[in-house]
Structures are given as structure tokens and as C-alpha cells.
Design a protein around this motif. Sequence first.
Motif, mmCIF file in Angstrom:
data_model
loop_
_atom_site.group_PDB
_atom_site.id
_atom_site.type_symbol
_atom_site.label_atom_id
_atom_site.label_comp_id
_atom_site.label_asym_id
_atom_site.label_seq_id
_atom_site.Cartn_x
_atom_site.Cartn_y
_atom_site.Cartn_z
ATOM 1 N N PRO A 84 0.830 -1.211 0.000
ATOM 2 C CA PRO A 84 0.000 0.000 0.000
ATOM 3 C C PRO A 84 0.868 1.266 0.000
ATOM 4 O O PRO A 84 1.886 1.328 0.714
ATOM 5 N N TYR A 85 0.451 2.254 -0.786
ATOM 6 C CA TYR A 85 1.320 3.413 -0.980
ATOM 7 C C TYR A 85 1.611 4.154 0.318
ATOM 8 O O TYR A 85 2.735 4.617 0.548
ATOM 9 N N GLY A 86 0.634 4.270 1.191
ATOM 10 C CA GLY A 86 0.865 4.963 2.456
ATOM 11 C C GLY A 86 1.959 4.299 3.270
ATOM 12 O O GLY A 86 2.772 4.980 3.917
ATOM 13 N N ILE A 87 2.000 2.971 3.245
ATOM 14 C CA ILE A 87 3.044 2.242 3.971
ATOM 15 C C ILE A 87 4.402 2.480 3.322
ATOM 16 O O ILE A 87 5.427 2.623 4.013
ATOM 17 N N GLN A 88 4.443 2.511 1.993
ATOM 18 C CA GLN A 88 5.692 2.825 1.287
ATOM 19 C C GLN A 88 6.248 4.170 1.736
ATOM 20 O O GLN A 88 7.439 4.310 2.041
ATOM 21 N N LEU A 89 5.373 5.171 1.771
ATOM 22 C CA LEU A 89 5.809 6.523 2.107
ATOM 23 C C LEU A 89 6.297 6.604 3.548
ATOM 24 O O LEU A 89 7.317 7.250 3.841
ATOM 25 N N GLU A 90 5.601 5.941 4.453
ATOM 26 C CA GLU A 90 6.022 5.926 5.852
ATOM 27 C C GLU A 90 7.391 5.268 6.000
ATOM 28 O O GLU A 90 8.240 5.729 6.782
ATOM 29 N N ALA A 91 7.628 4.193 5.254
ATOM 30 C CA ALA A 91 8.907 3.483 5.340
ATOM 31 C C ALA A 91 10.042 4.356 4.808
ATOM 32 O O ALA A 91 11.151 4.369 5.367
ATOM 33 N N LYS A 92 9.786 5.077 3.741
ATOM 34 C CA LYS A 92 10.816 5.951 3.188
ATOM 35 C C LYS A 92 11.157 7.077 4.159
ATOM 36 O O LYS A 92 12.332 7.411 4.360
ATOM 37 N N LEU A 93 10.133 7.655 4.754
ATOM 38 C CA LEU A 93 10.372 8.728 5.716
ATOM 39 C C LEU A 93 11.150 8.208 6.916
ATOM 40 O O LEU A 93 12.078 8.870 7.404
ATOM 41 N N ALA A 94 10.804 7.021 7.392
ATOM 42 C CA ALA A 94 11.525 6.432 8.528
ATOM 43 C C ALA A 94 12.979 6.168 8.163
ATOM 44 O O ALA A 94 13.895 6.412 8.971
ATOM 45 N N ASN A 95 13.222 5.691 6.947
ATOM 46 C CA ASN A 95 14.586 5.435 6.503
ATOM 47 C C ASN A 95 15.384 6.725 6.431
ATOM 48 O O ASN A 95 16.535 6.793 6.901
ATOM 49 N N ALA A 96 14.784 7.770 5.859
ATOM 50 C CA ALA A 96 15.479 9.051 5.741
ATOM 51 C C ALA A 96 15.798 9.633 7.117
ATOM 52 O O ALA A 96 16.909 10.119 7.362
ATOM 53 N N ARG A 97 14.836 9.558 8.032
ATOM 54 C CA ARG A 97 15.057 10.121 9.365
ATOM 55 C C ARG A 97 16.125 9.339 10.129
ATOM 56 O O ARG A 97 16.882 9.912 10.915
ATOM 57 N N THR A 98 16.192 8.042 9.886
ATOM 58 C CA THR A 98 17.235 7.231 10.528
ATOM 59 C C THR A 98 18.610 7.613 9.990
ATOM 60 O O THR A 98 19.564 7.803 10.760
ATOM 61 N N LEU A 99 18.739 7.727 8.681
ATOM 62 C CA LEU A 99 20.026 8.065 8.078
ATOM 63 C C LEU A 99 20.484 9.478 8.449
ATOM 64 O O LEU A 99 21.681 9.762 8.489
#
Length: 380
Positions: A20-35
Amino acid sequence: MHCGYFDRGVCRSCTRMGTPYGIQLEAKLANARTLLAAWPDAEWLSPMASRPDAFRNKAKMVVGGTPDAPTLGILDAAQHGVDLTGCGILTPGLRFAFYPIKSFITLARIAPYDVPTRRGELKHVLLTESAAGELMLRFVLRSTEALSRVQKHLPSLLTALPQLAVVTANLLPEHKAVLEGAEEIRLSGNETLEMRLGDRVLHLRPASFFQTNTEIAKGLYLQARDWIDQAGAKSILDLYCGVGGFALHVAAPGRRVHGIELSAPAVESARLSATEAGLTDVTFSVGDATAFVAAEVPDAIIVNPPRRGLGDKLCQTLESSAAGTIIYSSCNAATLAKDLGAMPAYGPTVFRLFDMFPQTDHYEVMVLLQRRQATRPKNT
């Protein structure tokens, strides 16, 4: 979004397909914030979401099959053509154009290049659609063997696809895993494809780089304009400026903007766009962004490097530049984090994620940096 090619295991390029697209976007944001967790005080704006399908404005199709039954898509493990002309992430205008192009390949008797035997002529079909629906079509050929037949039958293709604004043949004689060669032969139409983004028109030449997602590209440029306006910058340097997307969008009365780009054709395109828009204070020059030396200290610097990032040399140059503001647009948050760490004089104040590539793990992130020093040296 669901894709039949993905479900059948024919193509797995979109690694997040079916999520689901919303889950994709949340995962990308979490990855960016972690990095980018080393800068916890920076603000994160809401991410700019994309439509999850039909967003890609360019198709890079490997040609396979035979002249009577060509395929446009990818090659399988045995190096046989896999047709992907129904790919759902491509714009409808691109998908509509594939059938006439395949019919033209058959009509002109252009043999698809066979990788195992190194025989045949047509290696790739490269297709780009502008925001207005016009198309740039490039046939990547091994040699000029089929060129006369392409030219002879081209009127039939132009009749079938009147939206073709630019048609070229690119020559790639070498047997290697690249998309295009150095020689471009103009066959029909204009020299450039006009990409209109709001009140700006960018001119794309055949080998020019432009973001694959038109709406997200526009969002990037407008965000940069907003940050430059907030900074009150009167002089801006745009490094890796390409065809001038950032430079042209941040232009304003009383503001000087200069872009630097290694590609001479891209600079020529940027200059054409600036001239047509009447932007006399926007200039461009051909040069290596990593080796620039500013004639004076600009108020702001915009950088949009490739995935490898800025590198140590340019980070050191920017660190000592004394510009008040840096806007860094990155397609690789890992190299962005490394570069930010190499420029301690600048503190990230705002981050924003732009989902340029739905259905994958990739994204763009842009950051507003402010020099930590209270004062800057005056220009000399």
C-alpha cells in the motif's frame, strides 16, 4: 497498485509493488530520518507524495524479439526480450505510443539487437513525454545500416503519433551495458522537447537529464524557490544545474543566479530557457561543479549532485565558501548524511522528502542549511 508483470515474476524492478502506498511513504520517511538522525533539531516538513501509478515521464526500453514481433521492455536471464509496454508506472501517453513504434519497427525492418550473438541493429527505444503530452523519441542503433529505412518510413510514424516533437537516432556501436552512444542524428521535429512547469519552460535535448516524475520535480523547484525567498538571497549559485530547473525557478527581479554544469548541451538548453523567459540576470556556464571558484561570495548555493554525492573536495569548498544558505537536493540520503557531516559550519534546519520513485525504496530528500557563524566575510 498491483502489476501483472510483477505478480508473474516477469519484472521485479519495482521492489515495493503491491505494498500500500501509504506504507511505502512511511517506510521511506523512517529510513530518511534514521540516516539523518545526527541532526535531531532539524524540522521535517510533511513529505510530498506522488501518485502511485502513471507517474514516470520517460521509458528506457530494451528492444528484443524480431522485426515482425519486436518487444520493448527488458531482457530475461537468457537475454531474450520481455515486453513491458503495459507498464503501469509509465504515463498513459508513453504506453499509447508503444504500439505505433512497434509497428514502425516492423515496417522499417529494423532488426532488434541480439545480445548473445551481437547481431542486429536496434538496441533501445528511449521515449520522454512532456507535461503537455509531446514526445521525444530516440532510436538507439548499433550502426547506420537501418538509418535510410528509418528515414524513408518515418512519415508514417509521424502520422500515427503527431505528438512526436523530437525524433533522433543515437549510435551505439560498442557492445556494452550502456543506454546510448555519443553521436545523435536528428531525424525530425525540434532540437528540444519543451517541458513546461508552471510559469517556466525547460528545454530538454536528447541526452539531457530531467527528473522522471514531472510533478515531484516541480515540487522540488518550488520548495527551493520558497526557501530562497525566505532567506532573502540576492545572489545564488546553482551547482550541477543541468538544464536549469532550480536556477530558472528561483529567478526573481533583483536576484542574480548563475548555474554551472559539465554538460555543454544542457547549458545551451538552460540559456535558451532563460532567454525565452526574459531572465537577463540568470546565466549559465560549462564547468566542473566540484572545481568551481566563486568570483564573489553568493548569498545562497544550490547543489543537486548525482547519487555519489558531493565528495570531499566540493564539501571542503562549500565549507569555506561563507555563503549564508545552502540548499542540497539529494537522491541518496546515505551520501547526503556523509556530506553534511563534512560541512560542520552549516547546520541543517529543515528537511523534506519528495517521493520521486513510488513502488521502490528510492526517494529524494532536500535540506535547507544555514551557516552557523553569526557573520560572513564581505566580498572583496
